[in-house]
Enzyme design. Structure first.
Site, PDB file in Angstrom:
ATOM      1  N   LYS A  82       0.824  -1.206   0.000  1.00  0.00           N
ATOM      2  CA  LYS A  82       0.000   0.000   0.000  1.00  0.00           C
ATOM      3  C   LYS A  82       0.870   1.273   0.000  1.00  0.00           C
ATOM      4  O   LYS A  82       0.673   2.196  -0.790  1.00  0.00           O
ATOM      5  CB  LYS A  82      -0.929  -0.029   1.222  1.00  0.00           C
ATOM      6  CG  LYS A  82      -1.687   1.249   1.483  1.00  0.00           C
ATOM      7  CD  LYS A  82      -2.662   1.553   0.360  1.00  0.00           C
ATOM      8  CE  LYS A  82      -3.124   2.977   0.403  1.00  0.00           C
ATOM      9  NZ  LYS A  82      -4.461   3.189   0.830  1.00  0.00           N
ATOM     10  N   CYS A  97      -4.249  10.791   1.465  1.00  0.00           N
ATOM     11  CA  CYS A  97      -3.336   9.640   1.367  1.00  0.00           C
ATOM     12  C   CYS A  97      -1.888  10.005   1.046  1.00  0.00           C
ATOM     13  O   CYS A  97      -0.991   9.687   1.824  1.00  0.00           O
ATOM     14  CB  CYS A  97      -3.844   8.663   0.321  1.00  0.00           C
ATOM     15  SG  CYS A  97      -5.297   7.773   0.874  1.00  0.00           S
TER      16      CYS A  97
HETATM   17  C1  UDX Z   1      -4.972   8.181  -3.808  1.00  0.00           C
HETATM   18  C2  UDX Z   1      -4.652   6.883  -4.590  1.00  0.00           C
HETATM   19  O1  UDX Z   1      -4.900   7.091  -5.971  1.00  0.00           O
HETATM   20  C3  UDX Z   1      -5.466   5.736  -4.057  1.00  0.00           C
HETATM   21  O2  UDX Z   1      -5.121   4.530  -4.732  1.00  0.00           O
HETATM   22  C4  UDX Z   1      -5.160   5.613  -2.577  1.00  0.00           C
HETATM   23  O3  UDX Z   1      -5.811   4.534  -1.995  1.00  0.00           O
HETATM   24  C5  UDX Z   1      -5.494   6.904  -1.849  1.00  0.00           C
HETATM   25  O4  UDX Z   1      -4.756   7.967  -2.430  1.00  0.00           O
HETATM   26  P1  UDX Z   1      -6.856  10.058  -3.819  1.00  0.00           P
HETATM   27  O5  UDX Z   1      -6.036  10.724  -2.768  1.00  0.00           O
HETATM   28  O6  UDX Z   1      -8.324   9.949  -3.621  1.00  0.00           O
HETATM   29  O7  UDX Z   1      -6.307   8.555  -4.051  1.00  0.00           O
HETATM   30  O8  UDX Z   1      -6.665  10.864  -5.172  1.00  0.00           O
HETATM   31  P2  UDX Z   1      -5.849  10.765  -6.547  1.00  0.00           P
HETATM   32  O9  UDX Z   1      -6.823  10.829  -7.651  1.00  0.00           O
HETATM   33  O10 UDX Z   1      -4.892   9.658  -6.560  1.00  0.00           O
HETATM   34  O11 UDX Z   1      -5.082  12.178  -6.508  1.00  0.00           O
HETATM   35  C6  UDX Z   1      -4.203  12.523  -5.452  1.00  0.00           C
HETATM   36  C7  UDX Z   1      -3.601  13.879  -5.671  1.00  0.00           C
HETATM   37  O12 UDX Z   1      -2.687  13.868  -6.744  1.00  0.00           O
HETATM   38  C8  UDX Z   1      -4.610  14.985  -6.000  1.00  0.00           C
HETATM   39  O13 UDX Z   1      -4.234  16.162  -5.314  1.00  0.00           O
HETATM   40  C9  UDX Z   1      -4.460  15.161  -7.491  1.00  0.00           C
HETATM   41  O14 UDX Z   1      -4.810  16.441  -7.938  1.00  0.00           O
HETATM   42  C10 UDX Z   1      -2.989  14.878  -7.677  1.00  0.00           C
HETATM   43  N1  UDX Z   1      -2.619  14.411  -9.019  1.00  0.00           N
HETATM   44  C11 UDX Z   1      -3.037  13.182  -9.451  1.00  0.00           C
HETATM   45  C12 UDX Z   1      -1.812  15.189  -9.830  1.00  0.00           C
HETATM   46  O15 UDX Z   1      -1.424  16.308  -9.458  1.00  0.00           O
HETATM   47  N2  UDX Z   1      -1.443  14.707 -11.055  1.00  0.00           N
HETATM   48  C13 UDX Z   1      -1.853  13.493 -11.508  1.00  0.00           C
HETATM   49  O16 UDX Z   1      -1.452  13.123 -12.642  1.00  0.00           O
HETATM   50  C14 UDX Z   1      -2.669  12.708 -10.694  1.00  0.00           C
END
Ligand code: UDX
Length: 434
Positions: free
Chosen positions: A207, A263
């Site tokens: 994880k 996360c």
């Molecule tokens: C994440 C993981 O994807 C998930 O598998 C885990 O269990 C929990 O953490 P989450 O925090 O809900 O999920 O959002 P995610 O869509 O992964 O985005 C996280 C952050 O990264 C956001 O702030 C998003 O804006 C940013 N991000 C994501 C980017 O800046 N660029 C990207 O290409 C993808």
């Protein structure tokens, strides 16, 4: 199969509703009476697309129930999931296991017959073994196994992530525990979802390693975006050109104001602490965190530069406050760092967010004007700052926006719009890395 889910937070609620949809008989437990009362009244305390209907359907079918009464439910459960919060511990960055340990003690007191106690919360390596010890000490006659089953849910897409995951990870010690967990996840066999069965420590580490790697991709492209700006390259072309290499992959290479949420910030920090505790160093993950902080600071400078070198007295129309779209979650949102820094230097903020404004009011400094309608933010604004890429901001009537504004600066921290189109319309447009 009877499942008890301890914790009616984000992970607990989504997992409980989805296991119920799989056909298990699930009871979701929480010590927060108010939360359970609201859930029993059909009210969902978080915003997650599709969750309300899923909960309502399974409650109606009597597959899902909510209660604060631990004794009877734990006693009758085949599987007890621990899905309580593991926030960052104040001061040292370790994951705070107070709630996990309390849940383990409570479970121990009420176990009856063979039960598998499963950690679903994101917990440091070794926690499943700690839970095992706590239960054995609290109730020496308990007949149980522990297991680790980390979740990989994205907020805003949690239900489809649960129903159609890339994989299910099971950390198990006995065939008996494995058989129960396999049976619970049987509906996913039909769609041939891989199940990774491994030991407890590996499951716990998977994880953290997965989240740290995803955060690495984001920090990598964010750092590239700064270089693209310096050399005059387009980070989207770079990301596409890189990402089409199957070994790299296209996802998670979108530049922005830095990752946030419940996360990535918490888990990268906790992973670094776990490594330090075991006399190992994770230089890459440390650098990822550093780059993320730098990227946020870089966004403040970008906005300052875009409005002519000083934000003092400038009105900024801020679109989006949550860490990403389709959630009301403000945890570790870049807006919580970027906006206070600008306000400190005298910027005037008019903000809108489709779901996050209630929480934002609690977390942002006083003085932000919250607008119920996104177009109201533009009135008299010197600049627009697109902070979160909600769908509602993707199709703005840009001529109307310009008409409402005092200035013409548009800082697009998510690269939603095309630079040429924006210049043609008369905006002074600033994206990230292009
Ligand atoms: C994440 C993981 O994807 C998930 O598998 C885990 O269990 C929990 O953490 P989450 O925090 O809900 O999920 O959002 P995610 O869509 O992964 O985005 C996280 C952050 O990264 C956001 O702030 C998003 O804006 C940013 N991000 C994501 C980017 O800046 N660029 C990207 O290409 C993808």
């Amino acid at each position: 199969m009877n499942v008890a889910m301890i914790g009616a937070g984000y992970v607990g609620l989504v997992s409980a509703a989805c296991f119920a949809e799989f056909g298990a008989s699930v009871t979701c437990l929480d010590v927060d009476e108010n939360k359970i009362e609201r859930l029993n009244a059909g009210e969902i305390p978080i915003y997650e697309p599709g969750l309300e209907a899923l909960v309502a359907r399974n409650v109606a079918k009597k597959h899902l129930a909510f209660t604060t009464e631990f004794a009877a439910i734990i006693g009758g459960a085949d599987l007890v999931f621990i899905a309580v919060g593991t926030p960052t511990r104040r001061g040292d960055g370790h994951a705070d296991l107070t709630f996990v340990c309390a849940a383990a003690r409570q479970v121990a007191r009420h176990l009856r017959g063979y039960t598998v106690v499963v950690d679903k919360s994101t917990v440091p390596v070794g926690t499943a073994r700690d839970v095992k010890r706590i239960i054995a000490e609290t109730n020496p006659s308990a007949d149980f196994d522990v297991a680790s089953n980390p979740e990989f849910l994205r907020e805003g897409a949690a239900i489809s992530d649960f129903m159609r995951p890339d994989r299910v990870v099971l950390g198990i010690e006995t065939e008996r525990a494995a058989a129960l967990l396999r049976a619970l996840y049987r509906p996913l066999n039909l769609i041939e979802i891989p199940i990774v069965e491994t030991d407890l420590e590996s499951a716990e580490l998977i994880k953290y390693a997965a989240n740290a790697f995803l955060a690495t991709k984001i920090s990598f492209i964010n750092e590239m975006s700064a270089l693209c700006e310096a050399v005059g390259a387009d980070v989207h072309a770079v990301a596409r050109g890189m990402g089409l290499d199957g070994r790299i992959g296209r996802k998670f290479l979108h530049p922005g104001p830095g990752y946030g949420g419940s996360c990535f910030p918490k888990d990268t920090l906790a992973l670094v602490r776990i490594a330090q505790e075991h006399q190992a160093t994770l230089r890459i993950v440390e650098a990822v965190m550093h780059v993320n902080a730098t990227q946020r600071a870089r966004m403040v400078s970008k906005i300052r530069k875009a409005v002519g070198g000083s934000e003092a007295g400038k009105t900024l129309a801020v679109l989006g406050l949550t860490f990403k779209p389709e959630t009301d979650d403000m945890r570790e949102s870049p807006s919580l760092v970027i906006l206070p820094a600008l306000m400190d230097k005298g910027a005037i903020i008019r903000a809108h967010d489709p779901q996050g404004m209630d929480e934002a009011r609690e977390l942002l400094p006083h003085g932000v004007s919250y607008c119920d309608d996104s177009y109201a933010t533009f009135e008299g604004a010197d600049a627009v700052v697109l902070m979160t890429e909600w769908n509602a901001y993707r199709g703005l009537d840009l001529r109307r926006v310009l008409g409402l504004m005092k200035g013409n600066v548009f800082v697009d921290l998510r690269n939603v719009y095309e630079p040429e189109d924006m210049s043609e319309l008369g905006f002074s447009y600033h994206g990230v890395g292009r």
